[in-house]
Structures are given as structure tokens and as C-alpha cells.
Write an enzyme that holds these catalytic residues in place. Structure first.
Site, PDB file in Angstrom:
ATOM      1  N   ARG A 172       0.579  12.319   1.000  1.00 46.29           N
ATOM      2  CA  ARG A 172       1.410  11.546   1.919  1.00 46.29           C
ATOM      3  C   ARG A 172       2.770  11.229   1.301  1.00 46.29           C
ATOM      4  O   ARG A 172       3.798  11.258   1.982  1.00 46.29           O
ATOM      5  CB  ARG A 172       0.699  10.252   2.295  1.00 46.29           C
ATOM      6  N   ASP A 206       0.845  -1.186   0.000  1.00 44.11           N
ATOM      7  CA  ASP A 206       0.000   0.000   0.000  1.00 44.11           C
ATOM      8  C   ASP A 206       0.887   1.245   0.000  1.00 44.11           C
ATOM      9  O   ASP A 206       1.709   1.434   0.899  1.00 44.11           O
ATOM     10  CB  ASP A 206      -0.895  -0.045   1.245  1.00 44.11           C
ATOM     11  N   VAL A 207       0.708   2.103  -0.987  1.00 49.19           N
ATOM     12  CA  VAL A 207       1.527   3.306  -1.116  1.00 49.19           C
ATOM     13  C   VAL A 207       1.341   4.219   0.093  1.00 49.19           C
ATOM     14  O   VAL A 207       2.309   4.760   0.649  1.00 49.19           O
ATOM     15  CB  VAL A 207       1.179   4.047  -2.426  1.00 49.19           C
ATOM     16  N   ASP A 208       0.100   4.416   0.514  1.00 46.47           N
ATOM     17  CA  ASP A 208      -0.199   5.286   1.646  1.00 46.47           C
ATOM     18  C   ASP A 208       0.468   4.773   2.921  1.00 46.47           C
ATOM     19  O   ASP A 208       1.109   5.526   3.662  1.00 46.47           O
ATOM     20  CB  ASP A 208      -1.716   5.351   1.824  1.00 46.47           C
ATOM     21  N   ASP A 209       0.310   3.481   3.191  1.00 43.56           N
ATOM     22  CA  ASP A 209       0.940   2.893   4.373  1.00 43.56           C
ATOM     23  C   ASP A 209       2.451   3.045   4.324  1.00 43.56           C
ATOM     24  O   ASP A 209       3.090   3.333   5.343  1.00 43.56           O
ATOM     25  CB  ASP A 209       0.591   1.405   4.458  1.00 43.56           C
TER      26      ASP A 209
END
Length: 641
Positions: A453, A379-382
Site C-alpha cells: 500500500r 496507522d500506516v496502512d490507513d
């Protein structure tokens, strides 16, 4: 400041008590009635009924029934036909009398809204598996899609990760057309306005564009053509689907680590004649059972779990609380964060080139998943959130992990300058207009919140050579700002979440506080502050309601708003002071906050989420930052998050 100090200390203690012994945090992730209802029906499909568990799920489903008689998609939401059909069907399967008041009200509401025939595609697939509707009630989705090359327009590789994992086993089910065991013979003909056998047109919109009508006719042509596909080709396509699924089964975390894909896999194995005792089928079933949550006489099923995300967010809040002259138990928190950092480092995905690599094969792996394990789908956000936490925590042991995350994030930037959640350039919008995609979320295009983010992470690291990457991202954000001055929040509710995310990125990237884009965002946040000093936003803002408005203030959204204003240099603004007063006033004696409304989204208009941890992470982060900036001469937030 005494009240702020007390609030920070109490919240820090409350969050610290929720940390697991191995260093990670995980909170419940709740959706609407559909997932627990589907789980009930899955047990009846398989004839693996757990009566005691089903009784507890029944208590949960009855409790969340809306005053309108049906079930909403989020707390206080309007009637939803698909959620209501599934919940009614599940309660009838559990054993509820259809003449009981709650069932009669639900049935009347469903019929008043057009009946079960008006439910969405996924609900009609569920009904077809139980023989409630004919298979032609579902859109034509031949399993031969699995044979299409990546460059084909309708290739599964042009879909998002969640669509890919849900669709692959579903295509096998659609090809084999199995029938649920349904040992109690439960059926719901009373939910149809028109008997299913008399319905000739199941695809009736609403259409999001003229393309929808075009694809309806394509569907009509495809149905008879599908019957002409040679049996040998069909067997090869089913084998291709299984060959896609099995390397991605992901152990007890399940295919894609999301309920629909996992449940479809369980049903697929049964349809293929694989014994329940087979390790593949047994592990798939175990993965589904692992999503259950039980509280006393209630139980429900989560759509997935969020330990990486929860640990990253909790870590940011804890480190902020321990920072500065008034830091709460810094030595103890340092040990707490060291354990969290070690746990996170062990879960970085370094040895699997996941589906994301199809479009960027030269990028080395280095991301984190959302769940415990989901190695094909980091996951890019994570990854950005975890990378910022490890960087700020400062353990030299994290340097290589941060460096790998940086390269992966840079490699995942889409051509328009933004970032999607799991894939690069996953933006063939025409796919969202096919009949199967009535949820409108078959794709994973770049969004403002994820882009923000990534910019925050790269800017926090401070590599000069990354500036062109950051500038492309900033250009994407500028182009994506709404006329009101806010930004859409794809993964959190909604415009408050998106605006906070972007203001943090602007601050980290050095965008001037006097920039017109910043001023417009600040003006919008001030304009939507509520009289009690807090902020709140309805999930209905995804459905056309006013951005940034709700009937009550919420701890998580108040925290996002004040964090955004502080990122814009407004720590001493009266709006921020009023927000802090709201947070301290609504904190409970145990250091926590209550928050019943949903605060995130899976698919706008279709599927919403309630992160139980948000009411803890974000108020603590906001209160601690407000306190820490009091001792700062510049009132400048030093970190990207």
C-alpha cells in the site's frame, strides 16, 4: 456489459445510502466470542451489570456456538479452548443453567480439550481476576518493566503499539492482584480437569522455538526475584505505568482505541481506588460502552471501530464507480466524495508525536488513525489508502494533507525496505517467545500488504525523488513472495489479500507484467479460482491450511483476486470474466452482497475479524474497474489502489 452496469449502479446506490451525514462511513467490525464474553465479565468485575444488555449478548453467544460444542475464532472454525472458556463463563454469569444442553456440550468440549488450565495467557489473567486460578498461573510480568529504558531488551518500547497499550494497565493489575466484585458469586471450577490449586506447572507450551523453553526457566527465576523488589520501586513503577497511560487515554475513543487496553484501564482505575465518578474512570468506561452493537434481541461488543479505514475504502469504490464514460451519477458522487475528503482531512494527525516517533524523532507527523481518534497511534496502512483517495479526488484543499502524509510514510519505512502497521523496525522476534506472548503477535514487523500500500501511494504521487524508497520496498516484496507465487496477508485473509495488494503495488510502480514475480502470482490466482468463478480462502490458512482455498466463494475475496489480475494487465482474461459473472450473479436486489465468513485477522491463530463493509467496498470497486477498463486502450490501471 449491461449486467455489469446494472450491478455497479445498484452497488453504488447501496453504498451511498450508508454514508453518514458528515461524510464518513463506518461499518461494524466483529470478532469472535471473546470480546463480548469479556465485556460481560467486565460488568461483573465492576458490579455494573446491565441485565437487559447481558441477556442480548447471551443470545448472540448462544447463536455463534459451534457444532463441536465450543466456540471458534471465526465462522465455521474449529474449537478454541480460550474462546470457549470465556463464552461459557460469560453465559454462566448471565444466568444460564450449567445443565442446559448448550452449556453441557460446551463444558464437555472444554474438558475434552484439557480444561480451562490449557487456555491462553489472556484467558488465565481473566480467570485470575475472578479468583478462578492463582496469580502464578499467569507469566511473570513485573510492572517494573515500565521503568526500563527504550534500549533495554524487554522494554515496552520494543513491543507493538497494541501490546504496549494492553500491557501497561495489565501490569498494574498483575502487581495489585485485585479481585472482581462478582456480586452473583459466579465461578467455573467445573471447567478444570485438575483443580487449579493442584497445578504446579502452568507454562507448558506449545513452544515455537527452543527460546520458549529458555524463557520458561527465566520465568521460574523471575517469580521469587519479583518478591524481593522494594515497595518503593513498585510504587514508582505503578506510577510510571499510569504516567504512560493517562496522556494516551484518548477521550471517549479510549486507550489505544482497542477493547483490551480500554477494559484493562477501567479495571486498573478500580484497583487503584479511583472512584467511578472520576472523569478519567468515567470516560474510560464510556469508551468501552461505545463499542457495543445492538440488533433487536442480540448485542455484541466490537474490538474497535474502523471509520477511517471504512471511509477510505468506500471512497475508492465510489470514485471508481463514478469514473469513465459510464460513470454513475458523477456530479452527485463528487459532492459525496468532497464531504468524505473534508471529514478525513479534519482527522489527519498533525499535532501529536506519537509512540512511532521514539524510533524516528525527526519525522514530522502526518498520518491517520484507524479509529475516529487515536492520535498517538496513526496507522500506516490507513494513511496510504486515505492519501491515495485524496490524491485521486483532486480537491486542492487536500494538497498539504497529501504532502504531509507522503513525508510521514517515507519516514516510517523500516531498514529492510518494508513497512509495519504502526512502528518502524519493530522486529525483535525473540519477544514473541516469552511466556506472555503465547499469541505470537507482540510485535509489528514489516509486512507485504502494508508495504504494498505504501508503494502504491508513493508511486501514484509520482515524485521522482521517491524512487529509491519505492525500489527498497519492491526488493522487500520480492524477497517475501511465497514459493507458490502468492504473498502472505497479515491484515486480511490471507494469501489472496496479500497477492492482490502486491500486484496493485507492482502495477503502480511500473513493474513489467512479464516479470517472473508477476507471472508466478497470476498463475497462483488462476490455480485457486473456484468452479463457480469466484475465490475464497479459509482463515485456517493462517493455521497451516492450503493457501487460497475454502469451501465457498466470497464476494470480498473474489473482488481482491480480479483486482489483482486486472492490475497485472489481465482485464480480458477468462478468469476475470468468470469472477465478474460470480459477483453479478450473487448480488442481492438491494445492491449488496452477503458474506458470513471472516475476512481479516488481528493475530494469526488467535484473533480474527469480520469487516462488515468488505462485502460492499471491494465488489463495487472490482466491477467498476472492470467496466472502466473496457474503454481503455491499454487496459492499464491508472491508480495505486
Amino acid at each position: 456489459m449491461a449486467a455489469i452496469d446494472r450491478a455497479v449502479e445498484a452497488a453504488h446506490g447501496a453504498l451511498g445510502r450508508r454514508q453518514n451525514a458528515d461524510g464518513h462511513w463506518v461499518f461494524e467490525l466483529e470478532a469472535d466470542a471473546t470480546i463480548p464474553a469479556e465485556y460481560v465479565l467486565l460488568e461483573h468485575y465492576l458490579d455494573r451489570i446491565d441485565p437487559a444488555l447481558q441477556a442480548r449478548i447471551g443470545v448472540y453467544l448462544r447463536r455463534i456456538q459451534g457444532a463441536h460444542g465450543g466456540w471458534p475464532l471465526y465462522h465455521g472454525g474449529r474449537f478454541d479452548i480460550s474462546a470457549s472458556v470465556k463464552a461459557y463463563f460469560a453465559l454462566k454469569a448471565i444466568g444460564d443453567d450449567i445443565d442446559a444442553p448448550h452449556m453441557a456440550r460446551a463444558r464437555a468440549a472444554i474438558l475434552d480439550h484439557g480444561g480451562a488450565e490449557r487456555s491462553n495467557v489472556f484467558t488465565r489473567f481473566q480467570l485470575a481476576l475472578f479468583g478462578e486460578v492463582p496469580w502464578h498461573a499467569t507469566p511473570a510480568m513485573p510492572v517494573e518493566l515500565m521503568l526500563l529504558p527504550r534500549k533495554a531488551l524487554f522494554s515496552v518500547w520494543n513491543m507493538s503499539y497494541w501490546s504496549r497499550t494492553v500491557v501497561a494497565p495489565l501490569l498494574v493489575l498483575a502487581a495489585l492482584r485485585p479481585r472482581a466484585v462478582n456480586p452473583r458469586g459466579v465461578h467455573v471450577p467445573e471447567l478444570f480437569v485438575t483443580p487449579p490449586e493442584r497445578i504446579r506447572d502452568w507454562i507448558r507450551g506449545p513452544y515455537r522455538s527452543p527460546l520458549g523453553r529458555v524463557f520458561k526457566y527465566v520465568d521460574k527465576v523471575l517469580r521469587p526475584a519479583e518478591r524481593m523488589i522494594p515497595e518503593k520501586t513498585r510504587r514508582r513503577a505503578i506510577a510510571a505505568a499510569v504516567d504512560f497511560i493517562e496522556p494516551r487515554l484518548n477521550g471517549v475513543d479510549g486507550l489505544g482505541a482497542i477493547y483490551p487496553a480500554m477494559a484493562n484501564t477501567v479495571m486498573m482505575y478500580r484497583a487503584l481506588g479511583v472512584p467511578d465518578s472520576d472523569p478519567r474512570a468515567a470516560t474510560a468506561w464510556e469508551s468501552v460502552r461505545g463499542l457495543l452493537v445492538e440488533h433487536g434481541d442480540e448485542a455484541y461488543c466490537q474490538p474497535c471501530v474502523s471509520p477511517i479505514w471504512d471511509t477510505g475504502l468506500a471512497g475508492h469504490a465510489m470514485i471508481e464507480a463514478a469514473s469513465g464514460p459510464q460513470g454513475v451519477r458523477p456530479a452527485e458522487t463528487k459532492r459525496t466524495l468532497a464531504a468524505a475528503a473534508a471529514w478525513l482531512r479534519d482527522r489527519q494527525i498533525l499535532d501529536v508525536k506519537g509512540d512511532w516517533a521514539i524510533n524516528c524523532p525527526d519525522v514530522p507527523p502526518g498520518g491517520w488513525a484507524f479509529q475516529y481518534r487515536n492520535d498517538h497511534y496513526p496507522d500506516v496502512d490507513d494513511t496510504a489508502v486515505v492519501g491515495m483517495l485524496l490524491h485521486r479526488e483532486g480537491d486542492p484543499a487536500s494538497e498539504e494533507a497529501i504532502a504531509r502524509a507522503r513525508l510521514w510514510i517515507i519516514g516510517m519505512q523500516s531498514s529492510n525496505g518494508g513497512w509495519g502497521a504502526f512502528d518502524i523496525d519493530n522486529n525483535m522476534d525473540f519477544l514473541n517467545h516469552i511466556p506472555f506472548a503465547d499469541h505470537g503477535a507482540l510485535l509489528d514487523p514489516p509486512t507485504a500488504d502494508v508495504t504494498a500500500r505504501c508503494i502504491s501511494f508513493l508511486a501514484q504521487l509520482g515524485h521522482a525523488e521517491d524512487r529509491p524508497v519505492i525500489e527498497r520496498g519492491l526488493a522487500f516484496l520480492r524477497s517475501d513472495q511465497e514459493p507458490e507465487g502468492c504473498w502472505f496477508g497479515r491484515w486480511g485473509t490471507n494469501y489472496i489479500y496479500g497477492t492482490w495488494s502486491v500486484l496493485c503495488a507492482y502495477n503502480a510502480a511500473g513493474v513489467s507484467r512479464d516479470d517472473p514475480s508477476v507471472r508466478r502470482a497470476v498463475d497462483w490466482l488462476r490455480a485457486v479460482q473456484r468452479e463457480d468463478g469466484g475465490w475464497g480462502e479459509d482463515c485456517a490458512s493462517y493455521e497451516g491450511a492450503a493457501p487460497g482455498r475454502y469451501t465457498e466463494s466470497l464476494p470480498s475475496q473474489t473482488a481482491w483476486a480480479v483486482l489483482g489480475l486486472m492490475a497485472a494487465g489481465l482485464r480480458d482474461d477468462p478468469a476475470v470474466a468468470r469472477g465478474m459473472a460470480y459477483l453479478t450473479r450473487t448480488q442481492k436486489p438491494d445492491g449488496e452482497w452477503d458474506e458470513d465468513p471472516y475476512n481479516a485477522v488481528g493475530f494469526p491463530k488467535v484473533f480474527y475479524l469480520r469487516y462488515h463493509g468488505y462485502r460492499q467496498f471491494f465488489p463495487l470497486l472490482a466491477l467498476a474497474r472492470y467496466r472502466n477498463l473496457a474503454s481503455s486502450n491499454t487496459r492499464q490501471v491508472a491508480y495505486g489502489f
